[in-house]
Design an enzyme around this catalytic site. Structure first.
Site, PDB file in Angstrom:
ATOM      1  N   SER A 116       0.860  -1.186   0.000  1.00  0.00           N
ATOM      2  CA  SER A 116       0.000   0.000   0.000  1.00  0.00           C
ATOM      3  C   SER A 116       0.891   1.229   0.000  1.00  0.00           C
ATOM      4  O   SER A 116       2.025   1.181   0.504  1.00  0.00           O
ATOM      5  CB  SER A 116      -0.870   0.011   1.262  1.00  0.00           C
ATOM      6  OG  SER A 116      -1.496   1.269   1.415  1.00  0.00           O
ATOM      7  N   TYR A 148      -1.659  -0.619  10.320  1.00  0.00           N
ATOM      8  CA  TYR A 148      -1.857  -1.111   8.941  1.00  0.00           C
ATOM      9  C   TYR A 148      -0.651  -0.719   8.081  1.00  0.00           C
ATOM     10  O   TYR A 148      -0.125  -1.546   7.317  1.00  0.00           O
ATOM     11  CB  TYR A 148      -3.144  -0.493   8.393  1.00  0.00           C
ATOM     12  CG  TYR A 148      -3.378  -0.693   6.913  1.00  0.00           C
ATOM     13  CD1 TYR A 148      -3.915  -1.881   6.421  1.00  0.00           C
ATOM     14  CD2 TYR A 148      -3.085   0.327   5.998  1.00  0.00           C
ATOM     15  CE1 TYR A 148      -4.150  -2.055   5.065  1.00  0.00           C
ATOM     16  CE2 TYR A 148      -3.316   0.165   4.638  1.00  0.00           C
ATOM     17  CZ  TYR A 148      -3.852  -1.025   4.180  1.00  0.00           C
ATOM     18  OH  TYR A 148      -4.079  -1.199   2.831  1.00  0.00           O
TER      19      TYR A 148
END
Ligand code: NAP
Length: 249
Positions: free
Chosen positions: A144, A158
């Site tokens: 990501s 995350y």
């Protein structure tokens, strides 16, 4: 050569569903996994089968090793020799300041996003590596842009899990490069999927899109296109590398 066989973890919705559909259109036999939304997984499979493709859905939580083993064994039996893995299943939890994070939450995110991806890759390497009598293959991990941006004020846990995916991609790529396996990763930016609702803000992409140089969010299909390229022979000299699909963010 037989039909190429791909596993897409978390292929029932979002980016994983787009990868499954695109892979089927390019001739792969497709296995998707899901954890809870069986109807969505069945809809992806039905769509592929109606278009003349081969697909199966397997309920398999990447946070549970026995489920991962079941997924790969089912694919061995029902689809044949695995040639591609997309480590797509991933979660984030409610937007939160870092100093409010609990050990339980951090462990849930790391178990799913990191341990799950590593164990799926292990099962793929056991099948693909020429060292184990395999014929090679390709793995794409979903990182990501959070790995670079850090997710401050929203989900640093995350972001840290995706940083781990980056290091893992580099290391595994080098370890299996001479065994016929390429390992690469994609870093999506702000993509329109349900994942933002699990962070508590379904409209997050629209709130942030003006900060993207292209001034828009991306689609799951735009991410899938890059994944399918990395899996393809067109990317035959690419390993241990990253494509940021983020509109320039
Ligand atoms: P999504 O829309 O929330 O879909 C998640 C998918 O993963 C669903 O198919 C879900 O299955 C499955 N899943 C969730 N937990 C699982 C588990 N423990 N085991 C197996 N499957 C599981 O997510 P997405 O936005 O498409 O994201 C896909 C990947 O891209 C993730 O790794 C995410 O971190 C990464 N990413 C996304 C964005 C973005 O903006 N969307 C940006 C950067 C990176 P069910 O249907 O059963 O729930």
């Amino acid at each position: 050569m037989g039909q190429p066989v791909i596993i897409v973890t978390g292929g029932s919705r979002g980016i994983g569903a787009a990868v499954a559909q695109s892979a089927a259109a390019r001739g792969y036999a497709v296995a998707i996994s899901y954890v809870s939304n069986r109807a969505a997984a069945d809809a992806v499979v039905d769509g592929i089968v109606k278009s003349g493709g081969r697909a199966i859905a397997v309920k398999s939580d990447v946070a549970v090793e026995a489920d991962i083993l079941h997924l790969f064994q089912t694919v061995d039996k029902e689809l044949g020799t695995l040639t591609a893995l997309v480590n797509n299943a991933g979660i984030l939890e409610h937007q939160s300041r870092f100093d409010e994070l609990t050990a339980d939450r951090i462990n849930r995110v790391l178990l799913t996003n990191v341990t799950g991806s590593l164990l799926c890759a292990r099962e793929a390497v056991r099948r693909m590596s020429t060292k184990h009598g395999g014929k090679g293959g390709a793995i794409v991990n979903l990182s990501s842009m959070a790995a670079k941006l850090g997710g401050p004020g929203e989900y640093v846990d995350y972001a840290a899990s995706k940083g781990a995916i980056d290091a893992f991609t580099i290391g595994l790529a080098k370890e299996v490069a001479a065994e016929g396996i390429r390992v690469n990763a994609i870093r999506p930016g702000l993509i329109y999927t349900d994942i933002h609702a699990s962070g508590g803000e379904a409209g997050r992409v629209d709130r942030l899109k003006d900060a993207v140089p292209m001034k828009r969010g991306g689609s799951a299909e735009e991410v899938a296109n890059a994944i399918l390229w990395l899996l393809s022979e067109e990317a035959s000299y690419a390993t241990g590398t990253f494509i940021d699909i983020s509109g320039g963010r």
